[in-house]
Design an enzyme around this catalytic site. Structure first.
Site, PDB file in Angstrom:
ATOM      1  N   LYS A  26       0.839  -1.216  -0.004  1.00 23.18           N
ATOM      2  CA  LYS A  26       0.095   0.027  -0.117  1.00 23.18           C
ATOM      3  C   LYS A  26       0.892   1.264   0.071  1.00 23.18           C
ATOM      4  O   LYS A  26       0.539   2.351  -0.645  1.00 23.18           O
ATOM      5  CB  LYS A  26      -0.987  -0.082   1.142  1.00 23.18           C
ATOM      6  CG  LYS A  26      -2.016  -1.156   1.237  1.00 23.18           C
ATOM      7  CD  LYS A  26      -2.557  -1.588   2.540  1.00 23.18           C
ATOM      8  CE  LYS A  26      -3.623  -2.588   2.400  1.00 23.18           C
ATOM      9  NZ  LYS A  26      -3.934  -2.920   3.619  1.00 23.18           N
ATOM     10  N   GLY A  82     -12.245  -5.395   6.102  1.00 21.07           N
ATOM     11  CA  GLY A  82     -13.661  -5.948   6.059  1.00 21.07           C
ATOM     12  C   GLY A  82     -14.587  -5.973   4.976  1.00 21.07           C
ATOM     13  O   GLY A  82     -14.007  -5.180   3.887  1.00 21.07           O
TER      14      GLY A  82
HETATM   15  P1  NAP Z   1     -11.119 -14.029   0.137  1.00 22.76           P
HETATM   16  O1  NAP Z   1     -11.975 -13.719   1.164  1.00 22.76           O
HETATM   17  O2  NAP Z   1      -9.944 -14.981   0.377  1.00 22.76           O
HETATM   18  O3  NAP Z   1     -11.797 -14.354  -1.330  1.00 22.76           O
HETATM   19  C1  NAP Z   1     -11.249 -14.544  -2.445  1.00 22.76           C
HETATM   20  C2  NAP Z   1     -12.196 -15.127  -3.591  1.00 22.76           C
HETATM   21  O4  NAP Z   1     -11.442 -15.183  -4.877  1.00 22.76           O
HETATM   22  C3  NAP Z   1     -12.699 -16.282  -3.202  1.00 22.76           C
HETATM   23  O5  NAP Z   1     -14.145 -16.343  -3.385  1.00 22.76           O
HETATM   24  C4  NAP Z   1     -12.157 -17.271  -4.007  1.00 22.76           C
HETATM   25  O6  NAP Z   1     -13.217 -18.643  -4.539  1.00 22.76           O
HETATM   26  C5  NAP Z   1     -11.998 -16.494  -5.277  1.00 22.76           C
HETATM   27  N1  NAP Z   1     -10.809 -17.098  -5.895  1.00 22.76           N
HETATM   28  C6  NAP Z   1      -9.437 -17.099  -5.433  1.00 22.76           C
HETATM   29  N2  NAP Z   1      -8.734 -17.429  -6.255  1.00 22.76           N
HETATM   30  C7  NAP Z   1      -9.379 -17.660  -7.472  1.00 22.76           C
HETATM   31  C8  NAP Z   1      -9.012 -18.256  -8.807  1.00 22.76           C
HETATM   32  N3  NAP Z   1      -7.791 -18.532  -8.882  1.00 22.76           N
HETATM   33  N4  NAP Z   1     -10.051 -18.335  -9.673  1.00 22.76           N
HETATM   34  C9  NAP Z   1     -11.263 -18.117  -9.184  1.00 22.76           C
HETATM   35  N5  NAP Z   1     -11.617 -17.394  -8.005  1.00 22.76           N
HETATM   36  C10 NAP Z   1     -10.692 -17.326  -7.144  1.00 22.76           C
HETATM   37  O7  NAP Z   1     -10.492 -12.584  -0.135  1.00 22.76           O
HETATM   38  P2  NAP Z   1     -10.869 -10.941  -0.011  1.00 22.76           P
HETATM   39  O8  NAP Z   1     -10.297 -10.848   1.444  1.00 22.76           O
HETATM   40  O9  NAP Z   1     -12.090 -10.933  -0.361  1.00 22.76           O
HETATM   41  O10 NAP Z   1      -9.925 -10.176  -0.853  1.00 22.76           O
HETATM   42  C11 NAP Z   1      -9.974 -10.107  -2.185  1.00 22.76           C
HETATM   43  C12 NAP Z   1      -8.918  -9.068  -2.792  1.00 22.76           C
HETATM   44  O11 NAP Z   1      -9.437  -7.740  -1.949  1.00 22.76           O
HETATM   45  C13 NAP Z   1      -7.560  -9.078  -2.149  1.00 22.76           C
HETATM   46  O12 NAP Z   1      -6.839  -8.539  -3.418  1.00 22.76           O
HETATM   47  C14 NAP Z   1      -7.009  -8.394  -0.977  1.00 22.76           C
HETATM   48  O13 NAP Z   1      -5.873  -8.155  -0.836  1.00 22.76           O
HETATM   49  C15 NAP Z   1      -8.125  -7.183  -1.355  1.00 22.76           C
HETATM   50  N6  NAP Z   1      -8.608  -6.516  -0.078  1.00 22.76           N
HETATM   51  C16 NAP Z   1      -9.275  -7.300   0.859  1.00 22.76           C
HETATM   52  C17 NAP Z   1      -9.505  -6.538   1.977  1.00 22.76           C
HETATM   53  C18 NAP Z   1     -10.502  -7.255   3.122  1.00 22.76           C
HETATM   54  O14 NAP Z   1     -10.569  -6.653   4.152  1.00 22.76           O
HETATM   55  N7  NAP Z   1     -10.275  -8.634   3.211  1.00 22.76           N
HETATM   56  C19 NAP Z   1      -9.504  -5.192   2.073  1.00 22.76           C
HETATM   57  C20 NAP Z   1      -9.097  -4.406   1.043  1.00 22.76           C
HETATM   58  C21 NAP Z   1      -8.501  -5.109  -0.118  1.00 22.76           C
HETATM   59  P3  NAP Z   1     -13.715 -19.591  -3.444  1.00 22.76           P
HETATM   60  O15 NAP Z   1     -14.661 -18.605  -2.516  1.00 22.76           O
HETATM   61  O16 NAP Z   1     -14.411 -20.422  -4.326  1.00 22.76           O
HETATM   62  O17 NAP Z   1     -12.715 -19.951  -2.661  1.00 22.76           O
HETATM   63  N1  HSE Z   2      -5.311  -7.829   4.821  1.00 22.80           N
HETATM   64  C1  HSE Z   2      -5.569  -6.468   4.957  1.00 22.80           C
HETATM   65  C2  HSE Z   2      -5.663  -5.634   6.165  1.00 22.80           C
HETATM   66  C3  HSE Z   2      -6.897  -6.128   4.233  1.00 22.80           C
HETATM   67  O1  HSE Z   2      -5.588  -6.279   7.250  1.00 22.80           O
HETATM   68  O2  HSE Z   2      -5.028  -4.509   6.025  1.00 22.80           O
HETATM   69  C4  HSE Z   2      -7.045  -4.735   3.797  1.00 22.80           C
HETATM   70  O3  HSE Z   2      -6.370  -4.437   2.588  1.00 22.80           O
END
Ligand code: NAP
Ligand code: HSE
Length: 452
Positions: A220, A323
């Site tokens: 970031k 989140g």
């Molecule tokens: P997550 O909960 O692990 O969800 C990932 C999703 O992507 C799942 O539905 C998974 O499918 C799917 N997936 C992963 N690899 C795949 C592939 N090769 N082909 C098809 N589908 C695939 O991740 P997340 O926390 O939502 O994060 C998603 C993105 O947002 C990441 O880049 C993360 O850094 C970013 N982000 C996250 C947050 C946060 O608070 N979590 C905040 C800001 C940014 P299945 O469900 O079928 O396994």
């Molecule tokens: N894993 C990241 C965090 C998600 O904890 O800040 C948000 O980018």
């Protein structure tokens, strides 16, 4: 926007629905699916269009999901079902990771889709190529959710603050680490237990070592450096230290001294760049932050960014850094901008290629330090320790000693400002002199009014 004779505003687009292909139905994808339904009327009011979710890409179609898909939305496992669907206008990439995400975005751009992503890892390491490709293809690529969740810091740096020179930017950019530190500090929870809670709450990356080793905050920070200074700071050149192995003892000692331990991401402009080159000191590191500083009060999953700008002065952004809904709100904001056909300049600078930053070597960085050593409780130990410090020109500002912990007595001292090199060499001296029962633990201390 154009005005009609009756004074009504019409968008430049047709009022046909914007058709979305969503890749990823996890924490953020699930939040987006929910928000698209909950805020559908607002989307229409703000853009004059509907947003229709046509397909959602996942790995496992039988997995239980936190949100329900709207009628007619298809769950797919073949990436081409999204990228090659001519009806889909925009790919929302929320699968995370590098290779699959890169392939998906490349293919979608080749097929003429716009892109919205929250993938800071990919953008930090390969973002410049993707920005160039999107510009060549005249496609929109937006990434507000990739930094600090709900805080609109990408737009702030790219649009609102472009009339300012940024002197420094500092913040708490990883919600998981901040959550762990807050739980350890406030509730005395063990590191591993707090990490598990953060994972359950959907804050952590699929690979949580990215969070606790500081790499997520570093990704970031690279994006923010680009936006604030218009330079390329290679991710691999950033000095990064996370919170792995942080002990409750240091949290307690820091607290006794009036500080909180926070994982800080910081960049500041340093004097001395040659030929007009911008010289920067940047890194991610755990630091002691005095309890009176705003950053010390950022708790739980909250993030904060403090920008020091030459016209605005100090600005402090604060909000949920991770989140489902907080992040999905930022993704939806980007989708609305796509619906309005807003083509951003993704670096915020009118340069085809960003110059490389000139980088202050990590060992030259100066700061005050907190140092904890485990020593024998014997006469002369403190004198010998301060001798090792003095030999490197380091002067101690405060010393406290606690009772025996079994492996010696913890002796904590705060130093006046010194360089990282001097601190490293002084600690080596203490090791060589056989003064320590175990390697010293040391953290930088944020200081100076400019950091309040
Ligand atoms: P997550 O909960 O692990 O969800 C990932 C999703 O992507 C799942 O539905 C998974 O499918 C799917 N997936 C992963 N690899 C795949 C592939 N090769 N082909 C098809 N589908 C695939 O991740 P997340 O926390 O939502 O994060 C998603 C993105 O947002 C990441 O880049 C993360 O850094 C970013 N982000 C996250 C947050 C946060 O608070 N979590 C905040 C800001 C940014 P299945 O469900 O079928 O396994
Ligand atoms: N894993 C990241 C965090 C998600 O904890 O800040 C948000 O980018």
């Amino acid at each position: 926007m154009a005005a009609t004779s009756s004074g009504e505003h019409m968008t430049r687009n047709s009022d046909k629905a914007l058709v979305v292909g969503l890749a990823g139905f996890g924490t953020v994808g699930g939040g987006l699916v929910r928000l698209l339904q909950e805020n559908a009327d607002l989307v229409r009011l703000r853009t004059g269009r509907d947003i229709r979710l046509k397909k959602v890409l996942v790995r496992n179609v039988t997995k239980a999901r936190a949100a329900q898909l709207p009628p007619g939305t298809e769950l797919v496992t073949d990436p081409h079902a999204l990228t090659d669907d001519p009806e889909i206008d925009v790919l929302v990439e929320l699968i995370g990771g590098m290779d699959h995400a890169r392939a998906l975005i490349d293919r979608a751009l080749d097929q003429g889709k716009h892109i919205v992503t929250a993938n800071k890892a990919l953008l930090a390491e390969e973002g410049l190529e993707l920005f160039q490709k999107a510009a060549r293809k005249k496609r929109i690529l937006r990434y507000e959710a990739s930094v600090a969740g709900a805080i609109p810091i990408v737009e702030a740096l790219k649009e609102s603050l472009t009339g300012n020179r940024v002197g420094s930017l500092m913040g708490i950019l990883n919600g998981t680490s901040n959550y762990i530190l807050s739980e350890m500090t406030t509730n005395g929870v063990e590191f591993d237990v707090a990490l598990k809670q953060a994972q359950r709450l959907g804050y952590a990356e699929a690979d949580p070592t990215l969070d606790i080793d500081g790499h997520d905050a570093a990704h970031k920070l690279v994006l923010l450096i680009r936006l604030a200074y218009g330079v390329h700071y290679p991710y691999t050149a950033l000095s990064v230290r996370g919170i792995r192995g942080l002990s409750g003892l240091d949290i307690r000692m820091a607290r006794e001294l009036g500080y909180r331990i926070k994982l800080i991401a910081r960049v500041r402009q340093a004097p001395g760049g040659s030929d007009g080159q911008i010289r920067l000191e940047a890194g991610v590191f755990p630091a002691l932050v005095h309890h009176t500083y705003l950053l010390a009060r950022v708790g739980g999953v909250y993030n904060a960014v403090r920008v020091e700008a030459n016209a605005a002065g100090a600005l402090f952004f604060h909000g949920r850094g991770a989140g489902d809904l907080p992040t999905a709100g930022a993704v939806l904001g980007d989708l609305l901008a796509v619906a309005r056909d807003e083509h951003p300049n993704n670096t915020g600078f009118a340069l085809k290629e960003l110059p490389k930053a000139s980088i202050v070597p990590p060992e030259e960085r100066r700061s005050c330090y907190y140092v904890r050593v485990m020593v024998e409780d014997a006469p002369g130990v403190l004198r010998d320790l301060s001798g090792c410090m003095a030999a490197e020109g380091i002067s101690m500002a405060q010393v406290i000693q606690k009772g025996d912990e079994g492996n010696g007595v913890p002796l904590v001292f705060m130093t006046h400002e010194t360089s990282a090199r001097a601190m490293r060499d002084a600690l080596q001296r203490t090791m060589d002199a056989g003064l320590l029962r175990e390697p010293a633990v040391y953290f930088r201390v944020l200081g100076g009014d400019q950091e309040k």
